[in-house]
Motif scaffolding. Structure first.
Motif, PDB file in Angstrom:
ATOM      1  N   VAL A   1      26.742  15.703  61.192  1.00 19.34           N
ATOM      2  CA  VAL A   1      26.414  15.325  62.297  1.00 19.34           C
ATOM      3  C   VAL A   1      26.826  17.415  62.861  1.00 19.34           C
ATOM      4  CG1 VAL A   1      25.022  13.716  62.515  1.00 19.34           C
ATOM      5  CG2 VAL A   1      26.342  14.638  64.034  1.00 19.34           C
ATOM      6  N   PRO A   2      25.917  18.207  63.728  1.00 20.53           N
ATOM      7  CA  PRO A   2      26.129  19.113  63.340  1.00 20.53           C
ATOM      8  C   PRO A   2      27.063  19.187  64.878  1.00 20.53           C
ATOM      9  CG  PRO A   2      24.310  19.434  63.625  1.00 20.53           C
ATOM     10  CD  PRO A   2      24.439  18.288  63.063  1.00 20.53           C
ATOM     11  N   GLY A   3      28.359  19.687  65.072  1.00 21.96           N
ATOM     12  CA  GLY A   3      29.363  19.260  66.222  1.00 21.96           C
ATOM     13  C   GLY A   3      29.935  18.254  65.857  1.00 21.96           C
ATOM     14  N   VAL A   4      30.540  17.581  64.893  1.00 23.70           N
ATOM     15  CA  VAL A   4      30.893  16.636  64.682  1.00 23.70           C
ATOM     16  C   VAL A   4      32.256  17.122  64.098  1.00 23.70           C
ATOM     17  CG1 VAL A   4      30.460  15.871  61.598  1.00 23.70           C
ATOM     18  CG2 VAL A   4      31.486  14.538  63.315  1.00 23.70           C
ATOM     19  N   GLY A   5      32.743  18.574  63.429  1.00 25.49           N
ATOM     20  CA  GLY A   5      33.989  19.017  63.756  1.00 25.49           C
ATOM     21  C   GLY A   5      34.107  19.515  61.750  1.00 25.49           C
ATOM     22  N   LYS A   6      32.961  19.992  61.661  1.00 19.49           N
ATOM     23  CA  LYS A   6      33.212  20.115  59.903  1.00 19.49           C
ATOM     24  C   LYS A   6      34.021  21.353  59.484  1.00 19.49           C
ATOM     25  CE  LYS A   6      28.351  20.090  59.297  1.00 19.49           C
ATOM     26  NZ  LYS A   6      28.414  19.573  60.492  1.00 19.49           N
ATOM     27  N   SER A   7      33.556  22.452  60.264  1.00 21.23           N
ATOM     28  CA  SER A   7      34.495  23.213  59.578  1.00 21.23           C
ATOM     29  C   SER A   7      35.976  23.767  60.058  1.00 21.23           C
ATOM     30  CB  SER A   7      33.984  24.692  61.004  1.00 21.23           C
ATOM     31  OG  SER A   7      33.109  24.851  61.777  1.00 21.23           O
ATOM     32  N   THR A   8      36.007  22.690  61.585  1.00 25.82           N
ATOM     33  CA  THR A   8      37.591  22.920  61.921  1.00 25.82           C
ATOM     34  C   THR A   8      37.937  21.830  61.053  1.00 25.82           C
ATOM     35  OG1 THR A   8      36.816  22.679  64.612  1.00 25.82           O
ATOM     36  CG2 THR A   8      39.088  22.052  63.235  1.00 25.82           C
TER      37      THR A   8
ATOM     38  N   ASN B   1      36.293  11.799  63.089  1.00 21.78           N
ATOM     39  CA  ASN B   1      37.266  12.870  63.818  1.00 21.78           C
ATOM     40  C   ASN B   1      37.303  12.769  65.032  1.00 21.78           C
ATOM     41  OD1 ASN B   1      38.164  15.226  62.975  1.00 21.78           O
ATOM     42  ND2 ASN B   1      36.050  16.446  63.924  1.00 21.78           N
ATOM     43  N   LYS B   2      38.005  13.525  65.736  1.00 17.48           N
ATOM     44  CA  LYS B   2      38.160  13.629  67.207  1.00 17.48           C
ATOM     45  C   LYS B   2      39.091  11.992  67.520  1.00 17.48           C
ATOM     46  CE  LYS B   2      34.787  16.670  67.964  1.00 17.48           C
ATOM     47  NZ  LYS B   2      33.068  17.435  68.622  1.00 17.48           N
TER      48      LYS B   2
ATOM     49  N   ARG C   1      33.411  31.405  61.093  1.00 17.54           N
ATOM     50  CA  ARG C   1      34.237  29.720  60.961  1.00 17.54           C
ATOM     51  C   ARG C   1      35.438  29.915  60.366  1.00 17.54           C
ATOM     52  NH1 ARG C   1      30.978  27.016  58.629  1.00 17.54           N
ATOM     53  NH2 ARG C   1      31.136  24.452  59.845  1.00 17.54           N
TER      54      ARG C   1
ATOM     55  N   SER D   1      42.212  13.763  63.571  1.00 14.83           N
ATOM     56  CA  SER D   1      42.194  15.497  64.843  1.00 14.83           C
ATOM     57  C   SER D   1      42.170  16.605  64.095  1.00 14.83           C
ATOM     58  CB  SER D   1      42.675  14.776  65.741  1.00 14.83           C
ATOM     59  OG  SER D   1      42.834  16.561  66.481  1.00 14.83           O
ATOM     60  N   ALA D   2      41.281  17.001  63.047  1.00 10.36           N
ATOM     61  CA  ALA D   2      41.360  17.920  62.680  1.00 10.36           C
ATOM     62  C   ALA D   2      42.120  19.076  63.653  1.00 10.36           C
ATOM     63  CB  ALA D   2      39.797  18.423  62.358  1.00 10.36           C
ATOM     64  N   ARG D   3      41.500  19.059  64.835  1.00  8.36           N
ATOM     65  CA  ARG D   3      42.359  19.711  66.111  1.00  8.36           C
ATOM     66  C   ARG D   3      43.158  19.873  65.994  1.00  8.36           C
ATOM     67  NH1 ARG D   3      40.366  20.608  71.660  1.00  8.36           N
ATOM     68  NH2 ARG D   3      38.104  21.635  71.211  1.00  8.36           N
TER      69      ARG D   3
ATOM     70  N   ASP E   1      41.569  11.963  69.470  1.00  6.12           N
ATOM     71  CA  ASP E   1      42.650  12.942  69.907  1.00  6.12           C
ATOM     72  C   ASP E   1      42.887  12.010  71.482  1.00  6.12           C
ATOM     73  OD1 ASP E   1      40.960  14.618  69.985  1.00  6.12           O
ATOM     74  OD2 ASP E   1      41.671  15.523  68.638  1.00  6.12           O
TER      75      ASP E   1
ATOM     76  N   LYS F   1      28.045  31.731  61.940  1.00  6.33           N
ATOM     77  CA  LYS F   1      29.278  31.272  63.106  1.00  6.33           C
ATOM     78  C   LYS F   1      30.183  32.352  62.375  1.00  6.33           C
ATOM     79  CE  LYS F   1      28.902  27.392  64.171  1.00  6.33           C
ATOM     80  NZ  LYS F   1      29.512  25.870  64.461  1.00  6.33           N
TER      81      LYS F   1
HETATM   82  P1  GDP Z   1      30.193  21.623  63.302  1.00  3.30           P
HETATM   83  O1  GDP Z   1      29.737  22.137  63.728  1.00  3.30           O
HETATM   84  O2  GDP Z   1      30.432  20.683  63.024  1.00  3.30           O
HETATM   85  O3  GDP Z   1      31.043  22.511  61.998  1.00  3.30           O
HETATM   86  O4  GDP Z   1      31.643  21.516  64.012  1.00  3.30           O
HETATM   87  P2  GDP Z   1      33.157  22.430  64.398  1.00  3.30           P
HETATM   88  O5  GDP Z   1      34.199  21.910  63.548  1.00  3.30           O
HETATM   89  O6  GDP Z   1      32.346  23.967  65.159  1.00  3.30           O
HETATM   90  O7  GDP Z   1      33.310  21.382  65.705  1.00  3.30           O
HETATM   91  C1  GDP Z   1      32.249  21.550  66.979  1.00  3.30           C
HETATM   92  C2  GDP Z   1      33.575  21.246  68.590  1.00  3.30           C
HETATM   93  O8  GDP Z   1      34.467  19.899  68.237  1.00  3.30           O
HETATM   94  C3  GDP Z   1      33.900  22.168  68.581  1.00  3.30           C
HETATM   95  O9  GDP Z   1      34.169  23.047  70.197  1.00  3.30           O
HETATM   96  C4  GDP Z   1      35.562  21.902  67.516  1.00  3.30           C
HETATM   97  O10 GDP Z   1      36.621  22.488  68.678  1.00  3.30           O
HETATM   98  C5  GDP Z   1      35.579  20.347  68.524  1.00  3.30           C
HETATM   99  N1  GDP Z   1      36.071  20.055  67.185  1.00  3.30           N
HETATM  100  C6  GDP Z   1      36.798  20.242  65.923  1.00  3.30           C
HETATM  101  N2  GDP Z   1      37.496  19.345  65.667  1.00  3.30           N
HETATM  102  C7  GDP Z   1      37.913  18.008  67.338  1.00  3.30           C
HETATM  103  C8  GDP Z   1      39.007  17.411  67.156  1.00  3.30           C
HETATM  104  O11 GDP Z   1      39.919  16.559  65.644  1.00  3.30           O
HETATM  105  N3  GDP Z   1      39.434  16.758  68.245  1.00  3.30           N
HETATM  106  C9  GDP Z   1      38.528  17.394  69.059  1.00  3.30           C
HETATM  107  N4  GDP Z   1      38.951  16.978  70.225  1.00  3.30           N
HETATM  108  N5  GDP Z   1      38.003  18.643  68.872  1.00  3.30           N
HETATM  109  C10 GDP Z   1      37.198  18.563  67.964  1.00  3.30           C
END
Ligand code: GDP
Length: 362
Positions: free
Chosen positions: A91-98, A229-230, A136, A268-270, A232, A134
Motif C-alpha cells: 500500500v502507499p506509504g509502506v516504504g516501497k521506494s525506500t 518493513n519499518k 524517488r 528496515s529499508a531506512r 526499527d 515524486k
Molecule cells: P511508498 O509510498 O510505498 O513508496 O513509500 P515511501 O518509500 O515513499 O515511504 C513512505 C514513508 O515511510 C517515508 O516517510 C519513508 O521515509 C518512510 N519509511 C520507508 N521505509 C522506512 C523504514 O524502514 N523505517 C521507517 N521508520 N520509515 C520508513
C-alpha cells in the motif's frame, strides 16, 4: 554618506538595454529518428540513452512508432529472458521506494545490474504517475548499474502492462540481470505484475489491530515472500509479532503451485537492516524453483497467457469494428428488452454475422 547621490535599486538605470527574452545560445536539439538497426545495436551495446529512447518508442501511441517498436522487439527478443524478474507491491506509504532503493543498492553492490520499472494504475486518474512524479530513489538513480523508469501512462491496465513487459525485454537485452516491477497495492495491477515476474514480494507494515487487514487476501495468496518493513526503533517488537502472525496465517492458505513455503521476513529499508536476508530468500527461491522445474514452467505459462490474451483482444477489436455487427447489436437490444428475443437468440444473430463465429452447419 551625506554627500552621496541617492541610489536605489528601484531607480531606472538609463542606457541599459533590455536583455533578450530568448536565450540566444539555445538551439533546439534535432531529434534524429533512429533506425530499427540503430535501436537494436544501441540496446545490445548497453547504451542507456538509446534504451530510454526505445522505451519511449514502445510507450508511444503513434501507430508509426508502434510498428517500429514491434520490429525492435522482434529483433531483441532472442537476447532477452536472462534476468530475475521481481514484482514488488504494497500500500502507499509502506516504504516501497525506500525499500527498492535500499534493496537495489544492495543488489548492485553484489555485482548485478538492476532495472526498476513501474505499473501505476493511478496514473490514469491523475494523468501523471505518482510513482514517477515524486523524486524517488535518488541514490539508486545515480548508481551506474541501475536504470529507473517511471510508469507509462495509459488508459487501460492491459496496455500499460504490455508496455512494461516489452520494456522489461529491452532492459534484459541491455544487460540488466535483475528487473524489479513495482506497483501500488490497491487493485488489479498486482495480478498483472504477478503475471510477468518470477518472484512476487508483498511489503507490509506491522499495524495495530488485525494484522491481516489492509491488503486483500488474494494478494497475500500471490506472494512468494511477505516482508514487514519499518522494523526499527520502537517498532521492532511489533514487527516480529506481526511476522509470527503472518506465518501462522499462511498455514491456512492453500499450498503454492511452486511448492515453495512463503517466506516472512522483517526489515528496515531506512536503516538497511534485514535487506540481505530478503535477497538471500529471493536467491533461495530461484534455486528451489529451478531445481523443481517451476521457474521455467511459470515463464512458459506466462507466455501462453500473453498469447491467449492477445488473440482475445484482437478478436474483440475486429469483431466489434464490423459495421453490420454494430447495427445488429442496436437492433436486437430493444427486442431483448421487449422480450421478443432471448439474450441467447440475439447473441447468435450477432455472432452469425461473422463467418468465424457462426456455429458450424450440420
Ligand atoms: P511508498 O509510498 O510505498 O513508496 O513509500 P515511501 O518509500 O515513499 O515511504 C513512505 C514513508 O515511510 C517515508 O516517510 C519513508 O521515509 C518512510 N519509511 C520507508 N521505509 C522506512 C523504514 O524502514 N523505517 C521507517 N521508520 N520509515 C520508513
Amino acid at each position: 554618506m551625506k554627500n552621496q547621490p541617492f541610489q536605489s535599486a528601484l531607480s531606472v538605470q538609463e542606457g541599459v538595454e533590455q536583455p533578450s527574452q530568448v536565450n540566444p545560445n539555445f538551439r533546439k536539439k534535432p531529434t534524429v529518428d533512429l533506425s530499427v538497426e540503430e535501436y537494436v545495436k544501441g540496446i545490445l551495446d548497453g547504451n542507456r540513452v538509446i534504451l530510454s529512447r526505445a522505451i519511449t518508442l514502445i510507450e508511444s501511441y503513434n501507430s508509426k512508432h508502434a510498428e517500429k517498436a514491434q520490429r525492435v522487439i522482434e529483433k531483441i527478443l532472442p537476447y532477452s529472458g536472462n534476468s530475475l524478474r521481481i514484482g514488488i507491491t504494497g500500500v502507499p506509504g509502506v516504504g516501497k521506494s525506500t525499500f527498492i532503493e535500499t534493496l537495489g543498492k544492495y543488489i548492485t553492490s553484489q555485482g548485478n545490474k538492476i532495472a526498476v520499472l513501474a505499473i501505476d494504475p493511478s496514473s490514469e486518474r491523475t494523468k501523471g504517475s505518482i510513482l514517477g512524479d515524486k523524486t524517488r530513489m535518488e541514490e539508486l538513480s545515480i548508481d551506474p548499474n541501475a536504470f529507473i523508469r517511471p510508469s507509462p501512462s495509459g488508459h487501460n491496465l492491459g496496455g500499460v502492462a504490455r508496455k512494461t513487459r516489452e520494456s522489461m525485454i529491452l532492459c534484459e537485452a541491455a544487460g540488466f540481470n535483475v528487473i524489479i516491477v513495482e506497483t501500488v497495492g490497491v487493485g488489479q495491477s498486482e495480478t498483472v505484475v504477478k503475471s510477468m515476474v518470477d518472484f512476487f514480494l508483498l511489503l507490509m507494515l506491522a499495524g495495530a489491530g488485525d494484522e491481516l487487514q489492509g491488503i486483500k487476501r488474494g494478494i497475500m495468496e500471490m506472494a512468494d515472500a511477505i516482508v514487514i518493513n519499518k522494523a526499527d526503533g520502537n517498532n521492532i517488537k511489533q514487527a516480529s509479532w506481526a511476522k509470527a502472525q503472518y506465518k501462522s496465517a499462511l498455514h491456512l492458505f492453500p499450498p503454492t503451485d511452486s511448492g515453495w513455503e512463503v517466506a516472512v521476513n522483517t526489515c528496515s529499508a531506512r536503516e538497511h537492516t534485514g535487506i540481505d536476508t530478503v535477497w538471500d530468500t529471493i536467491q533461495d527461491f530461484v534455486i528451489f524453483t529451478q531445481q523443481n522445474g517451476f521457474f521455467l514452467q511459470q515463464r512458459n505459462e506466462q507466455l501462453i497467457a500473453i498469447f491467449k490474451e492477445w488473440i482475445n483482444n484482437q478478436l474483440d477489436q475486429y469483431f466489434y469494428a464490423i459495421p453490420e455487427v454494430k447495427t445488429t447489436i442496436e437492433e436486437v437490444i430493444p427486442l431483448i428488452k421487449e422480450k421478443t428475443m432471448t439474450p441467447y437468440q440475439a447473441g447468435s444473430k450477432v455472432l452469425n454475422i461473422s463467418r468465424i463465429f457462426a456455429p458450424p452447419k450440420r
